[in-house]
Scaffold this motif. Structure first.
Motif, PDB file in Angstrom:
ATOM      1  N   UNK A  40       0.870  -1.176   0.000  1.00 53.20           N
ATOM      2  CA  UNK A  40       0.000   0.000   0.000  1.00 53.20           C
ATOM      3  C   UNK A  40       0.901   1.219   0.000  1.00 53.20           C
ATOM      4  N   UNK A  41       0.673   2.125  -0.970  1.00 52.16           N
ATOM      5  CA  UNK A  41       1.525   3.293  -1.079  1.00 52.16           C
ATOM      6  C   UNK A  41       0.750   4.463  -1.666  1.00 52.16           C
ATOM      7  N   UNK A  42       1.351   5.644  -1.529  1.00 59.19           N
ATOM      8  CA  UNK A  42       0.767   6.875  -2.049  1.00 59.19           C
ATOM      9  C   UNK A  42       1.369   7.170  -3.411  1.00 59.19           C
ATOM     10  N   UNK A  43       0.503   7.521  -4.356  1.00 57.50           N
ATOM     11  CA  UNK A  43       0.954   7.903  -5.693  1.00 57.50           C
ATOM     12  C   UNK A  43       0.261   9.219  -6.036  1.00 57.50           C
ATOM     13  N   UNK A  44       0.940  10.321  -5.777  1.00 51.66           N
ATOM     14  CA  UNK A  44       0.320  11.636  -5.946  1.00 51.66           C
ATOM     15  C   UNK A  44      -0.742  11.834  -4.877  1.00 51.66           C
ATOM     16  N   UNK A  47      -4.302   6.671  -3.367  1.00 54.32           N
ATOM     17  CA  UNK A  47      -3.801   5.531  -2.620  1.00 54.32           C
ATOM     18  C   UNK A  47      -3.854   4.326  -3.552  1.00 54.32           C
ATOM     19  N   UNK A  48      -2.754   3.592  -3.615  1.00 56.54           N
ATOM     20  CA  UNK A  48      -2.691   2.395  -4.454  1.00 56.54           C
ATOM     21  C   UNK A  48      -2.386   1.203  -3.556  1.00 56.54           C
ATOM     22  N   UNK A  49      -3.201   0.168  -3.693  1.00 48.67           N
ATOM     23  CA  UNK A  49      -2.990  -1.072  -2.928  1.00 48.67           C
ATOM     24  C   UNK A  49      -2.854  -2.213  -3.926  1.00 48.67           C
ATOM     25  N   UNK A  50      -1.756  -2.961  -3.827  1.00 51.25           N
ATOM     26  CA  UNK A  50      -1.510  -4.098  -4.717  1.00 51.25           C
ATOM     27  C   UNK A  50      -1.522  -5.367  -3.879  1.00 51.25           C
ATOM     28  N   UNK A  51      -2.340  -6.331  -4.286  1.00 52.65           N
ATOM     29  CA  UNK A  51      -2.504  -7.586  -3.557  1.00 52.65           C
ATOM     30  C   UNK A  51      -2.031  -8.742  -4.425  1.00 52.65           C
ATOM     31  N   UNK A  52      -1.176  -9.596  -3.878  1.00 55.10           N
ATOM     32  CA  UNK A  52      -0.725 -10.794  -4.584  1.00 55.10           C
ATOM     33  C   UNK A  52      -1.793 -11.873  -4.433  1.00 55.10           C
ATOM     34  N   UNK A 107     -13.535   9.373   4.104  1.00 56.31           N
ATOM     35  CA  UNK A 107     -14.542   8.564   3.408  1.00 56.31           C
ATOM     36  C   UNK A 107     -14.548   8.944   1.924  1.00 56.31           C
ATOM     37  N   UNK A 108     -14.665   7.945   1.074  1.00 55.96           N
ATOM     38  CA  UNK A 108     -14.681   8.182  -0.372  1.00 55.96           C
ATOM     39  C   UNK A 108     -15.907   7.521  -0.987  1.00 55.96           C
ATOM     40  N   UNK A 109     -16.256   8.008  -2.143  1.00 58.45           N
ATOM     41  CA  UNK A 109     -17.358   7.437  -2.915  1.00 58.45           C
ATOM     42  C   UNK A 109     -16.822   6.232  -3.687  1.00 58.45           C
ATOM     43  N   UNK A 110     -17.685   5.251  -3.924  1.00 60.62           N
ATOM     44  CA  UNK A 110     -17.278   4.064  -4.671  1.00 60.62           C
ATOM     45  C   UNK A 110     -16.823   4.382  -6.078  1.00 60.62           C
ATOM     46  N   UNK A 125      -6.986   1.255  -6.873  1.00 61.74           N
ATOM     47  CA  UNK A 125      -6.611   2.653  -6.761  1.00 61.74           C
ATOM     48  C   UNK A 125      -7.787   3.438  -6.206  1.00 61.74           C
ATOM     49  N   UNK A 126      -7.541   4.200  -5.155  1.00 60.56           N
ATOM     50  CA  UNK A 126      -8.562   5.071  -4.561  1.00 60.56           C
ATOM     51  C   UNK A 126      -8.124   6.494  -4.856  1.00 60.56           C
ATOM     52  N   UNK A 127      -8.854   7.148  -5.762  1.00 59.59           N
ATOM     53  CA  UNK A 127      -8.474   8.478  -6.234  1.00 59.59           C
ATOM     54  C   UNK A 127      -8.812   9.554  -5.210  1.00 59.59           C
ATOM     55  N   UNK A 128      -7.893  10.497  -5.048  1.00 59.50           N
ATOM     56  CA  UNK A 128      -8.132  11.684  -4.252  1.00 59.50           C
ATOM     57  C   UNK A 128      -8.138  11.527  -2.748  1.00 59.50           C
ATOM     58  N   UNK A 129      -7.680  10.409  -2.223  1.00 56.11           N
ATOM     59  CA  UNK A 129      -7.689  10.220  -0.769  1.00 56.11           C
ATOM     60  C   UNK A 129      -6.761  11.210  -0.083  1.00 56.11           C
ATOM     61  N   UNK A 130      -5.644  11.541  -0.717  1.00 55.26           N
ATOM     62  CA  UNK A 130      -4.664  12.424  -0.103  1.00 55.26           C
ATOM     63  C   UNK A 130      -4.785  13.861  -0.605  1.00 55.26           C
TER      64      UNK A 130
END
Length: 143
Positions: A40-44, A47-52, A107-110, A125-130
């Motif tokens: 889980x990391x910040x990209x701009x 928030x981006x989460x990558x799951x194996x 809180x974010x919208x789906x 990817x969850x846009x605009x969290x940060x």
């Protein structure tokens, strides 16, 4: 007051031989809820989460949801091998349900969430969290 810590003597410690790993059998293996390995990391501002999740059909076996201020990824890795196999087998692959919760800053919208699956990796990817969380330096004054 004196506290004494008692340690077992060396003779009481069980040493496990790594060459003698237990063999998994269908009777001993029980499905258990586990967590999915993630980066889980910040990209701009996102928030981006990558799951194996190799070997999983994401359309049928994975659910991605937003619950308030949490991103929830859950699913199940199914064992499709024949249970009537003769003899013993050793398996390092865990089967059963998994669940991973990633806390969000707000809180974010789906509609702000996108998910894609490629080569065994689920990327969410969850846009605009940060957005609006740029650190500001505060000057410290002395008297």
């Amino acid at each position: 007051m004196i506290t004494t810590l008692n340690r077992p003597t060396f003779a009481d410690v069980r040493i496990r031989d790594p060459r003698r790993l237990p063999l998994a059998t269908a009777e001993r293996r029980t499905p258990e809820r586990q967590t999915a390995p993630a980066d889980v990391y910040r990209e701009g501002e996102d928030l981006v989460a990558r799951f194996d999740l190799p070997g999983i059909d994401p359309a049928e076996d994975v659910t991605v949801e937003v619950e308030g201020r949490q991103l929830v990824v859950r699913g199940e890795r199914k064992d499709h091998r024949d249970e009537d196999a003769e003899g013993r087998r050793y398996s390092e692959v865990r089967y059963g349900e998994f669940r991973r919760v990633v806390p969000l800053r707000k809180a974010v919208d789906g509609a702000a969430v996108t998910a894609s699956y490629e080569a065994g990796v689920l990327t969410v990817t969850v846009a605009g969290v940060f957005a609006g969380t740029t650190p500001q330096r505060i000057e410290v004054t002395t008297a």
